[in-house]
Design a protein around this motif. Structure first.
Motif, PDB file in Angstrom:
ATOM      1  N   ALA A   1      -3.148   7.296  -6.662  1.00  0.00           N
ATOM      2  CA  ALA A   1      -3.954   7.655  -5.487  1.00  0.00           C
ATOM      3  C   ALA A   1      -5.415   7.835  -5.883  1.00  0.00           C
ATOM      4  O   ALA A   1      -5.731   8.499  -6.870  1.00  0.00           O
ATOM      5  N   GLY A   2      -6.295   7.212  -5.126  1.00  0.00           N
ATOM      6  CA  GLY A   2      -7.717   7.313  -5.402  1.00  0.00           C
ATOM      7  C   GLY A   2      -8.251   6.254  -6.333  1.00  0.00           C
ATOM      8  O   GLY A   2      -9.473   6.208  -6.563  1.00  0.00           O
ATOM      9  N   GLU A   3      -7.394   5.395  -6.872  1.00  0.00           N
ATOM     10  CA  GLU A   3      -7.863   4.348  -7.779  1.00  0.00           C
ATOM     11  C   GLU A   3      -8.262   3.096  -6.996  1.00  0.00           C
ATOM     12  O   GLU A   3      -7.739   2.821  -5.909  1.00  0.00           O
ATOM     13  N   THR A   4      -9.161   2.326  -7.583  1.00  0.00           N
ATOM     14  CA  THR A   4      -9.695   1.114  -6.947  1.00  0.00           C
ATOM     15  C   THR A   4      -9.426  -0.079  -7.846  1.00  0.00           C
ATOM     16  O   THR A   4      -9.664  -0.021  -9.068  1.00  0.00           O
ATOM     17  N   VAL A   5      -8.942  -1.137  -7.249  1.00  0.00           N
ATOM     18  CA  VAL A   5      -8.717  -2.396  -7.964  1.00  0.00           C
ATOM     19  C   VAL A   5      -9.868  -3.335  -7.628  1.00  0.00           C
ATOM     20  O   VAL A   5     -10.170  -3.564  -6.448  1.00  0.00           O
ATOM     21  N   LEU A   6     -10.511  -3.876  -8.662  1.00  0.00           N
ATOM     22  CA  LEU A   6     -11.638  -4.791  -8.501  1.00  0.00           C
ATOM     23  C   LEU A   6     -11.207  -6.211  -8.856  1.00  0.00           C
ATOM     24  O   LEU A   6     -10.769  -6.480  -9.987  1.00  0.00           O
TER      25      LEU A   6
ATOM     26  N   PRO B   1       0.798  -1.233   0.000  1.00  0.00           N
ATOM     27  CA  PRO B   1       0.000   0.000   0.000  1.00  0.00           C
ATOM     28  C   PRO B   1       0.827   1.278   0.000  1.00  0.00           C
ATOM     29  O   PRO B   1       0.423   2.272  -0.621  1.00  0.00           O
ATOM     30  N   ALA B   2       1.980   1.297   0.693  1.00  0.00           N
ATOM     31  CA  ALA B   2       2.778   2.514   0.748  1.00  0.00           C
ATOM     32  C   ALA B   2       3.267   2.914  -0.634  1.00  0.00           C
ATOM     33  O   ALA B   2       3.395   4.117  -0.939  1.00  0.00           O
ATOM     34  N   LEU B   3       3.548   1.938  -1.487  1.00  0.00           N
ATOM     35  CA  LEU B   3       4.024   2.207  -2.848  1.00  0.00           C
ATOM     36  C   LEU B   3       2.900   2.135  -3.878  1.00  0.00           C
ATOM     37  O   LEU B   3       3.151   2.405  -5.056  1.00  0.00           O
ATOM     38  N   ARG B   4       1.728   1.725  -3.448  1.00  0.00           N
ATOM     39  CA  ARG B   4       0.577   1.490  -4.349  1.00  0.00           C
ATOM     40  C   ARG B   4       0.994   0.548  -5.491  1.00  0.00           C
ATOM     41  O   ARG B   4       0.648   0.751  -6.658  1.00  0.00           O
ATOM     42  N   LYS B   5       1.714  -0.482  -5.112  1.00  0.00           N
ATOM     43  CA  LYS B   5       2.231  -1.450  -6.079  1.00  0.00           C
ATOM     44  C   LYS B   5       1.577  -2.811  -5.830  1.00  0.00           C
ATOM     45  O   LYS B   5       1.446  -3.253  -4.683  1.00  0.00           O
ATOM     46  N   ILE B   6       1.202  -3.471  -6.898  1.00  0.00           N
ATOM     47  CA  ILE B   6       0.537  -4.770  -6.814  1.00  0.00           C
ATOM     48  C   ILE B   6       1.281  -5.757  -7.702  1.00  0.00           C
ATOM     49  O   ILE B   6       1.461  -5.511  -8.906  1.00  0.00           O
ATOM     50  N   THR B   7       1.697  -6.863  -7.135  1.00  0.00           N
ATOM     51  CA  THR B   7       2.287  -7.971  -7.886  1.00  0.00           C
ATOM     52  C   THR B   7       1.319  -9.136  -7.824  1.00  0.00           C
ATOM     53  O   THR B   7       0.953  -9.575  -6.728  1.00  0.00           O
ATOM     54  N   LEU B   8       0.910  -9.629  -8.971  1.00  0.00           N
ATOM     55  CA  LEU B   8      -0.152 -10.635  -8.974  1.00  0.00           C
ATOM     56  C   LEU B   8       0.151 -11.752  -9.952  1.00  0.00           C
ATOM     57  O   LEU B   8       0.925 -11.606 -10.906  1.00  0.00           O
ATOM     58  N   ALA B   9      -0.494 -12.880  -9.721  1.00  0.00           N
ATOM     59  CA  ALA B   9      -0.432 -14.040 -10.600  1.00  0.00           C
ATOM     60  C   ALA B   9      -1.804 -14.676 -10.627  1.00  0.00           C
ATOM     61  O   ALA B   9      -2.508 -14.707  -9.611  1.00  0.00           O
TER      62      ALA B   9
ATOM     63  N   SER C   1     -18.542   4.124 -15.122  1.00  0.00           N
ATOM     64  CA  SER C   1     -19.678   5.013 -14.866  1.00  0.00           C
ATOM     65  C   SER C   1     -19.893   5.306 -13.386  1.00  0.00           C
ATOM     66  O   SER C   1     -20.911   5.903 -13.029  1.00  0.00           O
ATOM     67  N   VAL C   2     -18.982   4.887 -12.525  1.00  0.00           N
ATOM     68  CA  VAL C   2     -19.136   5.176 -11.096  1.00  0.00           C
ATOM     69  C   VAL C   2     -19.102   6.690 -10.887  1.00  0.00           C
ATOM     70  O   VAL C   2     -18.160   7.359 -11.321  1.00  0.00           O
ATOM     71  N   PRO C   3     -20.100   7.257 -10.241  1.00  0.00           N
ATOM     72  CA  PRO C   3     -20.092   8.705 -10.004  1.00  0.00           C
ATOM     73  C   PRO C   3     -18.877   9.133  -9.179  1.00  0.00           C
ATOM     74  O   PRO C   3     -18.364   8.389  -8.339  1.00  0.00           O
ATOM     75  N   ARG C   4     -18.427  10.337  -9.443  1.00  0.00           N
ATOM     76  CA  ARG C   4     -17.239  10.842  -8.766  1.00  0.00           C
ATOM     77  C   ARG C   4     -17.435  10.895  -7.251  1.00  0.00           C
ATOM     78  O   ARG C   4     -16.499  10.646  -6.480  1.00  0.00           O
ATOM     79  N   ALA C   5     -18.661  11.204  -6.828  1.00  0.00           N
ATOM     80  CA  ALA C   5     -18.927  11.325  -5.393  1.00  0.00           C
ATOM     81  C   ALA C   5     -18.817   9.988  -4.663  1.00  0.00           C
ATOM     82  O   ALA C   5     -18.695   9.957  -3.431  1.00  0.00           O
ATOM     83  N   LEU C   6     -18.857   8.871  -5.399  1.00  0.00           N
ATOM     84  CA  LEU C   6     -18.807   7.548  -4.769  1.00  0.00           C
ATOM     85  C   LEU C   6     -17.426   6.916  -4.807  1.00  0.00           C
ATOM     86  O   LEU C   6     -17.212   5.880  -4.174  1.00  0.00           O
ATOM     87  N   ARG C   7     -16.508   7.503  -5.542  1.00  0.00           N
ATOM     88  CA  ARG C   7     -15.227   6.828  -5.777  1.00  0.00           C
ATOM     89  C   ARG C   7     -14.346   6.757  -4.536  1.00  0.00           C
ATOM     90  O   ARG C   7     -13.400   5.968  -4.502  1.00  0.00           O
ATOM     91  N   HIS C   8     -14.651   7.532  -3.531  1.00  0.00           N
ATOM     92  CA  HIS C   8     -13.834   7.487  -2.311  1.00  0.00           C
ATOM     93  C   HIS C   8     -14.192   6.309  -1.421  1.00  0.00           C
ATOM     94  O   HIS C   8     -13.453   5.990  -0.479  1.00  0.00           O
ATOM     95  N   ASP C   9     -15.320   5.647  -1.707  1.00  0.00           N
ATOM     96  CA  ASP C   9     -15.805   4.548  -0.878  1.00  0.00           C
ATOM     97  C   ASP C   9     -15.782   3.256  -1.692  1.00  0.00           C
ATOM     98  O   ASP C   9     -16.565   3.115  -2.640  1.00  0.00           O
TER      99      ASP C   9
ATOM    100  N   LEU D   1     -14.397  -8.101  -4.887  1.00  0.00           N
ATOM    101  CA  LEU D   1     -13.519  -7.551  -3.845  1.00  0.00           C
ATOM    102  C   LEU D   1     -12.916  -6.254  -4.375  1.00  0.00           C
ATOM    103  O   LEU D   1     -12.287  -6.240  -5.448  1.00  0.00           O
ATOM    104  N   ALA D   2     -13.119  -5.172  -3.640  1.00  0.00           N
ATOM    105  CA  ALA D   2     -12.648  -3.852  -4.051  1.00  0.00           C
ATOM    106  C   ALA D   2     -11.595  -3.354  -3.072  1.00  0.00           C
ATOM    107  O   ALA D   2     -11.786  -3.412  -1.850  1.00  0.00           O
ATOM    108  N   ALA D   3     -10.470  -2.860  -3.616  1.00  0.00           N
ATOM    109  CA  ALA D   3      -9.390  -2.309  -2.804  1.00  0.00           C
ATOM    110  C   ALA D   3      -9.053  -0.923  -3.347  1.00  0.00           C
ATOM    111  O   ALA D   3      -8.568  -0.794  -4.477  1.00  0.00           O
ATOM    112  N   ARG D   4      -9.293   0.127  -2.541  1.00  0.00           N
ATOM    113  CA  ARG D   4      -9.011   1.502  -2.951  1.00  0.00           C
ATOM    114  C   ARG D   4      -7.738   1.981  -2.263  1.00  0.00           C
ATOM    115  O   ARG D   4      -7.581   1.878  -1.049  1.00  0.00           O
ATOM    116  N   PHE D   5      -6.831   2.516  -3.070  1.00  0.00           N
ATOM    117  CA  PHE D   5      -5.543   2.976  -2.555  1.00  0.00           C
ATOM    118  C   PHE D   5      -5.613   4.481  -2.296  1.00  0.00           C
ATOM    119  O   PHE D   5      -6.090   5.264  -3.115  1.00  0.00           O
ATOM    120  N   ASP D   6      -5.143   4.872  -1.119  1.00  0.00           N
ATOM    121  CA  ASP D   6      -5.138   6.298  -0.751  1.00  0.00           C
ATOM    122  C   ASP D   6      -4.038   7.056  -1.483  1.00  0.00           C
ATOM    123  O   ASP D   6      -3.028   6.489  -1.899  1.00  0.00           O
TER     124      ASP D   6
END
Length: 508
Positions: free
Chosen positions: A431-436, A380-388, A463-471, A503-508
């Protein structure tokens, strides 16, 4: 069942001709005479949805020979039949025609009932058909199984939620039905009865009904399930023939409800077990917010999700699906998810090693089963994701500036090859992006081909409204509502039996 000799042949020309162009119930209503008010103590029989709900007497009922002739008998003279006297055996033929009409009506109504696949749908059909049989306009069904295992529910026909709430304020012993009894309850004129409970009188006046007829939903094999009651706007009393038909129908409906009740309980148990095997709550890790949505299919599936805190302030995210359905798939999912957690703690920084060990375990312990899985090591500190991923759909990255699927290597599911291995991929979030992360059930529930399902998911995330993207929870809910507008539990022909995991993960 009625005992009709096999040698007796019934000729019902009107009924058979009508059946060629319309339903049996409609044929009765068009060609058969309606009872007179003295047979039904209501001056104006009510209607259901604009259709006369009465079940008329047989269309071929005629008076007796003596009543029709009206001529006095002459001693020593040969009996001469009157001009309109029925032929020998006509009365028996007419009665048999009425019985056949009743059986045909019951067959049509029970066939409609048998096509229902949920408790709510079956109860609504029971109320609708019962109202037509007893000539009522409104009613309610109360489901209270005697074994106490539930579910308990109340549904109304022509009664709103507030109306049902008013009826619940009536003392249990004064209600127009009894879920604990085994006999019908008839109130032909509530306001003329002595000793009527004052609260019941008040509720009846508020709701505008003056008579009621209730039947228990109980049989020897099914036990006591509840009761159904129909309400009349005016004082009324169903004819004995109507009550007999309604009783036969109610007994058949009780058996059908008992089967649906058992299916509903089994689904609830499987869902409870599945929820118990999944995380009760998601961990709190600085720099990332998590939200998960899980819907178990009616047969119980093997989809899972997980979020696991790892050393060095890292976070492990996983989603996956085990082949098969039912309790065995749920149990296999629990074993596989627990093993993945152990491998993630030991070597989570290398997602390929985690899935390789999981594949080896699956091949050795459950060689007849395969699974898809995706594991992501997040910093999370680097907002980096390594996946397989092993045969799994790629994650979807969404934010204000972009919405795109992460590029992952194409690989086979776990257990499909002698030795699984695939390269990992890295995703850099802003920052502010969400991984689904999601399972294939979300795509299959759309009923669309794969390319269109992916396009629908992409459009929903964009199409997610801007007001909802923080949650992240609001983002997940919006995506589900957009991709599956009828809800994730709809019985879609293409994938209505599969689990849905998001599963949604939003990075600060």
């Amino acid at each position: 069942m009625l005992d009709i000799p096999s040698r007796v042949r019934v000729h019902v020309e009107t009924l058979l001709a009508a059946q060629n162009n319309m339903g049996v119930c409609d044929a009765f209503q068009q060609y058969a005479p309606v009872w007179k008010p003295d047979a039904m103590n209501a001056p104006h029989p009510p209607k259901v949805a604009g259709i006369d709900p009465t079940v008329p007497t047989p269309a071929h009922t005629v008076a007796s020979a003596s009543a029709v002739s009206g001529a006095p008998s002459v001693p020593g003279a040969a009996a001469v039949p009157a001009p309109h006297a029925p032929a020998p055996g006509a009365l028996l033929q007419d009665r048999l025609a009425g019985w056949v009409s009743d059986l045909t009506t019951l067959h049509e109504l029970t066939e409609r009932l048998s096509r229902t696949s949920t408790l709510d749908a079956a109860l609504h059909e029971l109320l609708r058909a019962g109202a037509a049989l007893v000539g009522a306009r409104r009613g309610l069904a109360v489901l209270e199984p005697a074994d106490g295992l539930g579910p308990r529910t109340t549904l109304g026909l022509g009664l709103g939620r507030a109306d049902l709430g008013h009826l619940e304020t009536v003392p249990r012993g004064a209600l127009p039905y009894d879920t604990r009894g085994g006999a019908e309850i008839l109130h032909p004129d509530l306001f003329a009865e002595d000793g009527l409970d004052p609260r019941h009188r008040e509720v009846a006046a508020r709701l505008g009904y003056s008579a009621s007829y209730a039947l228990p939903l109980a049989t020897e094999s099914a036990g006591r399930l509840g009761a159904a009651v129909w309400l009349y706007d005016q004082p009324a009393e169903p004819h004995e023939r109507r009550r007999h038909l309604a009783g036969l129908y109610a007994r058949h409906a009780t058996e059908h409800l008992a089967r649906l009740l058992e299916v509903e309980r089994t689904r609830a148990r499987v869902a409870a077990i599945t929820d118990g095997l999944l995380p009760a709550r998601l961990p709190r890790v600085p720099g990332v917010q998590l939200a998960a949505r899980h819907h178990t299919g009616p047969c119980g599936g093997g989809d899972w999700y997980d979020a696991l805190p790892l050393p060095d302030a890292a976070l492990g995210l996983s989603v996956g699906s085990v082949t098969g359905r039912g309790p065995s798939a749920v149990a296999a999912m629990g074993r596989l998810r627990a093993s993945l957690r152990a491998y993630a703690v030991m070597e989570g920084e290398d997602p390929v090693a985690v899935l390789s060990d999981l594949e080896l375990l699956l091949r050795l312990t459950e060689p007849a089963r395969s699974a898809t899985a995706l594991f992501a090591y997040c910093e999370p500190a680097l907002r980096k994701i390594t996946l397989a991923g092993a045969g799994h759909s790629p994650p979807l990255l969404t934010g204000e500036r972009r919405t795109e699927f992460a590029e992952t290597s194409v690989s086979a599911p776990l257990g499909m090859l002698a030795c699984w291995e695939a390269p990992s991929a890295e995703v850099q979030a802003e920052a502010g992006e969400t991984v689904l992360l999601y399972t294939d059930g979300l795509l299959h529930r759309t009923g669309d081909p794969a390319d269109r399902a992916f396009a629908r998911l992409h459009a929903a995330a964009a199409s997610v409204p801007r007001a909802l993207r923080h949650d992240p929870g609001a983002v997940a809910d919006h995506v589900l509502r957009t991709v599956l507008p009828d809800g994730p539990d709809r019985p879609d022909a293409a994938g209505g039996t599969e689990d849905v995991v998001l599963l949604a993960a939003r990075f600060d």
